[in-house]
Write a protein that holds these residues in place. Sequence first.
Motif, PDB file in Angstrom:
ATOM      1  N   ASN A  41     -27.627  28.867 -21.146  1.00  0.00           N
ATOM      2  CA  ASN A  41     -26.325  29.196 -20.561  1.00  0.00           C
ATOM      3  C   ASN A  41     -25.502  27.917 -20.481  1.00  0.00           C
ATOM      4  O   ASN A  41     -26.021  26.880 -20.052  1.00  0.00           O
ATOM      5  CB  ASN A  41     -26.506  29.798 -19.159  1.00  0.00           C
ATOM      6  N   PRO A  42     -24.224  27.947 -20.896  1.00  0.00           N
ATOM      7  CA  PRO A  42     -23.416  26.714 -20.890  1.00  0.00           C
ATOM      8  C   PRO A  42     -23.317  26.046 -19.517  1.00  0.00           C
ATOM      9  O   PRO A  42     -23.024  24.859 -19.430  1.00  0.00           O
ATOM     10  CB  PRO A  42     -22.041  27.185 -21.376  1.00  0.00           C
TER      11      PRO A  42
ATOM     12  N   TRP B  32     -31.978  18.810 -26.223  1.00  0.00           N
ATOM     13  CA  TRP B  32     -32.754  19.993 -25.840  1.00  0.00           C
ATOM     14  C   TRP B  32     -32.702  21.020 -26.958  1.00  0.00           C
ATOM     15  O   TRP B  32     -31.978  20.860 -27.952  1.00  0.00           O
ATOM     16  CB  TRP B  32     -32.205  20.597 -24.542  1.00  0.00           C
ATOM     17  N   GLY B  33     -33.498  22.092 -26.779  1.00  0.00           N
ATOM     18  CA  GLY B  33     -33.478  23.189 -27.741  1.00  0.00           C
ATOM     19  C   GLY B  33     -32.218  24.013 -27.588  1.00  0.00           C
ATOM     20  O   GLY B  33     -31.199  23.539 -27.065  1.00  0.00           O
TER      21      GLY B  33
ATOM     22  N   SER C 107     -21.376  23.389 -24.251  1.00  0.00           N
ATOM     23  CA  SER C 107     -21.676  23.844 -25.615  1.00  0.00           C
ATOM     24  C   SER C 107     -22.265  22.716 -26.466  1.00  0.00           C
ATOM     25  O   SER C 107     -22.219  22.744 -27.700  1.00  0.00           O
ATOM     26  CB  SER C 107     -20.408  24.396 -26.272  1.00  0.00           C
ATOM     27  N   ASN C 108     -22.835  21.706 -25.806  1.00  0.00           N
ATOM     28  CA  ASN C 108     -23.386  20.552 -26.521  1.00  0.00           C
ATOM     29  C   ASN C 108     -24.845  20.794 -26.911  1.00  0.00           C
ATOM     30  O   ASN C 108     -25.484  21.730 -26.429  1.00  0.00           O
ATOM     31  CB  ASN C 108     -23.299  19.306 -25.634  1.00  0.00           C
TER      32      ASN C 108
END
Length: 673
Positions: A516-517, A511-512, A541-542
Amino acid sequence: MKTIAAISFALFGLAPIAASAADDVMIVYDGSNSMWGQIEGVSKIEIARDVMADLVETWPQSTNLGLLAYGHRREGDCTDIEMMIAPGPVERENFLEAVNSITPRGRTPLTAAVEQAAETLSYRDNPATVVLVSDGVETCQADPCALAAQLERQGIAFTAHVIGFDLSREEHEQLACIAENTGGIFVPAENADELRTAMTQVQAVIETEPAVEPEPEPEPAAEPEAPEQTVSAPATATVGTNFTVTWGETVNPRDWVTIVPVGANEGAHLSNRRVENNDSISLRAPAEPGLYEVRYVLDEGSRTLASTPVEVVEAEQTVSAPATATVGTNFTVTWGETVNPRDWVTIVPVGANEGAHLSNRRVENNDSISLRAPAEPGLYEVRYVLDEGSRTLASTPVEVVEAEQTVSAPATVIFGTEFTVTWGKTVNPRDWVTIVPVGANEGAHLSNRRVENNDSISLRAPAEPGLYEVRYVLDEGSRTLASTPVEVVEAEQTVSAPSIVRAETTFTVTWGETVNPRDWVTIVPVGADEGAHLANRRVESNDSISLRAPAEPGLYEVRYVLDEGSRTLASSPVEVVAADAPLDDGAGLSVPATAAPGETVTVSWTIEADDADRRVALARADAPDFTWISAHRVGAEQETEITLPNEPGKYEVRFLDISSQSVLGRAMIAVGD
């Protein structure tokens, strides 16, 4: 003419009783907690108020009407009985104002209330009839059946008619004895219509009762010899305090001791307790100073066997608090010596009624406590209130002043993201900050957090773009002290996944930029409802994660979902095919579906030769794409032979482009036993 001495409205819905048979009428109104019960969606207290309005509207001016209420001021207090209007010509507005001020709170001292009504109208000197309508039985450890028998014996002509409303059979029996012991009738009623019918029946009985001729006074019977008894108590006691009472040998464990004004009628009581198997008990002194007497009362006939005088004296009390307090803050209250641990301190507007309270706390065994200032500025007073009778012993003025507050937040935030809010000096650690649509009602909130002892916190932006405001809200009264505007804007997002995947295999989703984590990606059938999910994972946080394809082939979509509001920000279609289906991306790979262990099979392809580094590889079906058991480098030829492993299982033949690290085709082959 027979006098209706009291009508007990323990419920509602009563048709006005014709006053042609009455001179003085006392309505004993039930303010106990059961009045909040509902019938056909309407509370009993509401229905009662409507019916009372009709009653006083049609009440004849030739008769007097009074109002006595119980259970409406304090929870759990069996002495909560109040004469609200003395019998007299009906003043409709005053009467209804008194009725409407009754808020159900407490217990049902039914026996004491009927007794007090009878005493008020001198039932010993005049014929008296009680019409009792109740939705519950006695809850204050009194015996209404015994009282009814006593009133019948002591009265000139005492009769009680009873209507039991919405009661169990056992409860019917507990109330029917009142009527049986006084020559009255008992009528059960299950709903409002039956209640009106029952009242009509009782009314008819009352109106047809003949006037009572006084019976000739019998020759005085010899008084039975009274048991010898003594009772002792302190000569003085401070209002509201507990004091010890002792007596001689107990006559009957159900006898009781009480404190009453000097000269009170037999059977009267304020604070009272059964003697049981004790030789002493603690009584509570009344709230009003004066001359009283403590009595040892025989349960049989409520006859006083012994008494001793007690002077109840005023308590000297002081209370202190700051001259000013900021809205919503906690402040310290101190007082002189505690009168009773169950007394309480409170803050109320200057001149508020006795017993009123906003914030209040029991004094217990403390010498100071913390109270919360009200949410609205103004002139207030802190009171030390005696638990007995809710009487104010001391007070001190406190001015509650406005709090100065500011709150700050970014002018714009992306929906679903966390942002920082700061404010001026904290008013109360339990205050909170929130984000709401511009102009939302006081106390509204979407995302909110307590300020505690922080000077900043993070809030989550809503899922829908628009104009919002961040508010600093006072915990006391949920009042907004400061606010600042925030525009919540849309987030741009993309999500990517393979266009075709096999059932129950893992595949990669990217994804871009993460919003939000705690957002998540999922795979769902095309067109599934917002927030639906089969396999899903937090993005954390990936920038990519692996998902597992569903077991059922079909058309699906991979979604990037905002955690705030479970709103889909982006989606990509994915076709899920059977677990053994060939997948082709231009290679035109052809492989036998099955083979024997160790067998050599022919594999062919249609893609034209290229200078790229290409391989036809054999691997276990669940092995990573660019690992293999064996591999054949591809040149100009369009077929090769592959010898299969001796171990049965599922394998995959892959046409690999090593240069671009892409899989141009894949096909499953099952190696059997």
